[in-house]
Design a protein around this motif. Structure first.
Motif, short mmCIF file in Angstrom:
data_model
loop_
_atom_site.label_atom_id
_atom_site.label_comp_id
_atom_site.label_asym_id
_atom_site.label_seq_id
_atom_site.Cartn_x
_atom_site.Cartn_y
_atom_site.Cartn_z
N ALA A 1 19.90 -26.61 11.73
CA ALA A 1 18.62 -26.15 12.03
C ALA A 1 18.48 -24.54 11.47
O ALA A 1 19.53 -24.16 10.91
N VAL A 2 17.21 -23.89 11.88
CA VAL A 2 17.00 -22.64 11.41
C VAL A 2 17.37 -21.60 12.60
O VAL A 2 17.18 -22.20 13.71
N TYR A 3 18.23 -20.76 12.47
CA TYR A 3 18.92 -20.14 13.67
C TYR A 3 18.30 -18.83 13.63
O TYR A 3 18.23 -18.22 12.74
N TYR A 4 18.01 -18.49 14.62
CA TYR A 4 17.27 -16.92 15.21
C TYR A 4 18.00 -16.23 16.06
O TYR A 4 18.49 -16.98 17.03
N CYS A 5 18.11 -14.84 16.03
CA CYS A 5 18.46 -14.08 17.41
C CYS A 5 17.17 -13.42 17.77
O CYS A 5 16.14 -13.27 17.13
N ASN A 6 17.24 -13.04 19.16
CA ASN A 6 16.15 -12.53 19.57
C ASN A 6 16.69 -11.91 21.19
O ASN A 6 17.56 -12.42 21.59
N GLU A 7 15.79 -11.34 21.86
CA GLU A 7 15.94 -11.17 23.29
C GLU A 7 16.06 -12.37 24.09
O GLU A 7 15.42 -13.18 23.79
N ALA A 8 16.79 -12.44 24.92
CA ALA A 8 17.36 -13.78 25.49
C ALA A 8 16.39 -14.30 26.80
O ALA A 8 16.34 -15.54 26.92
N SER A 9 15.59 -13.62 27.38
CA SER A 9 14.90 -14.18 28.31
C SER A 9 13.60 -14.83 27.71
O SER A 9 13.15 -15.54 28.41
N GLY B 1 10.74 -30.57 13.89
CA GLY B 1 10.05 -31.43 14.59
C GLY B 1 10.65 -31.14 16.02
O GLY B 1 10.00 -31.67 16.97
N ASN B 2 11.31 -30.15 16.35
CA ASN B 2 11.93 -29.79 17.58
C ASN B 2 11.21 -28.36 17.96
O ASN B 2 10.98 -27.57 17.18
N GLN B 3 11.32 -28.24 19.39
CA GLN B 3 10.89 -26.63 19.81
C GLN B 3 11.94 -25.91 19.41
O GLN B 3 13.32 -26.21 19.52
N ARG B 4 11.86 -24.83 19.53
CA ARG B 4 13.00 -23.67 19.38
C ARG B 4 13.71 -23.67 20.83
O ARG B 4 13.12 -23.70 21.73
N GLU B 5 15.28 -23.72 20.69
CA GLU B 5 15.97 -23.67 21.91
C GLU B 5 16.99 -22.54 21.89
O GLU B 5 17.73 -22.11 20.78
N LEU B 6 17.08 -22.05 23.47
CA LEU B 6 18.34 -20.99 23.30
C LEU B 6 19.67 -21.59 23.34
O LEU B 6 19.73 -22.38 24.34
N VAL B 7 20.60 -21.36 22.26
CA VAL B 7 21.84 -21.75 22.52
C VAL B 7 22.83 -21.01 22.79
O VAL B 7 24.04 -21.58 23.51
N ALA B 8 22.85 -19.80 22.98
CA ALA B 8 23.96 -18.84 23.37
C ALA B 8 23.25 -17.50 23.83
O ALA B 8 22.16 -17.00 23.34
N ARG B 9 23.63 -16.94 24.83
CA ARG B 9 22.90 -15.59 25.14
C ARG B 9 24.20 -14.66 25.62
O ARG B 9 25.35 -15.29 26.18
N ILE B 10 24.06 -13.57 25.51
CA ILE B 10 25.01 -12.26 25.85
C ILE B 10 24.37 -11.12 26.49
O ILE B 10 23.43 -10.65 25.97
N THR B 11 24.78 -10.83 27.61
CA THR B 11 23.99 -9.79 28.35
C THR B 11 24.65 -8.59 27.72
O THR B 11 25.38 -8.36 26.75
N SER B 12 24.08 -7.20 28.18
CA SER B 12 24.23 -5.91 27.54
C SER B 12 25.51 -5.69 27.78
O SER B 12 26.28 -5.00 27.08
N GLY B 13 26.11 -6.26 28.96
CA GLY B 13 27.63 -5.84 29.17
C GLY B 13 28.56 -6.74 28.55
O GLY B 13 29.67 -6.71 28.90
N THR C 1 28.57 -14.28 28.70
CA THR C 1 27.89 -15.10 28.11
C THR C 1 27.67 -16.42 28.57
O THR C 1 28.32 -16.53 29.69
N ASN C 2 26.72 -16.97 28.31
CA ASN C 2 26.21 -18.46 28.58
C ASN C 2 25.90 -19.18 27.46
O ASN C 2 25.44 -18.66 26.36
N TYR C 3 26.11 -20.64 27.64
CA TYR C 3 25.99 -21.42 26.26
C TYR C 3 25.10 -22.64 26.82
O TYR C 3 25.26 -23.44 28.04
#
Length: 115
Positions: A91-99, A42-54, A57-59
């Motif tokens: 939730a169902v957790y996915y990884c993908n390109e962060a932008s 029932g919810n939209q997909r949300e970004l919970v954590a990201r990491i740059t190529s270097g 990190t952000n959460y």
């Protein structure tokens, strides 16, 4: 073309831990910031954590201090260490390109936090 395969989900009690893994194919993986997303029913997909190529990190505020994202560019892997899990992390957790999630989505991995 990058292909993504997530694994490591499961059923865990509140307060428990899980480590999710994302295996990527394709040589361009290492150039992209990557993220872990989640989608609860029932919810939209949300970004919970990201990491740059270097490795910077952000959460999302909802997981800050409990989740840790990491990556191994040589192995083409992205990880999400989840501690102090709460029922609302289910939730169902996915990884993908962060932008914008521009790679084809994998099947995701289900995380259920329940007693």
């Amino acid at each position: 073309q990058v292909q993504l395969v997530e694994s490591g989900g499961g059923l865990v009690q509140p307060g428990g831990s899980l480590r999710l893994s994302c295996a990527a194919s394709g040589s361009i993986f290492r150039f992209y910031a990557m993220g872990w997303y989640r989608q609860a029913p029932g919810n939209q997909r949300e970004l919970v954590a990201r990491i740059t190529s270097g490795g910077m990190t952000n959460y999302a505020d909802s997981v800050k201090g409990r989740f840790t994202i990491s990556r191994d560019n040589a192995k083409k892997m992205v990880y999400l260490q989840m501690n102090s899990l709460k029922p609302e992390d289910t939730a169902v957790y996915y990884c993908n390109e962060a932008s914008s999630g521009s790679f084809p989505w994998g099947q995701g991995t289900q995380v259920t936090v329940s007693s």
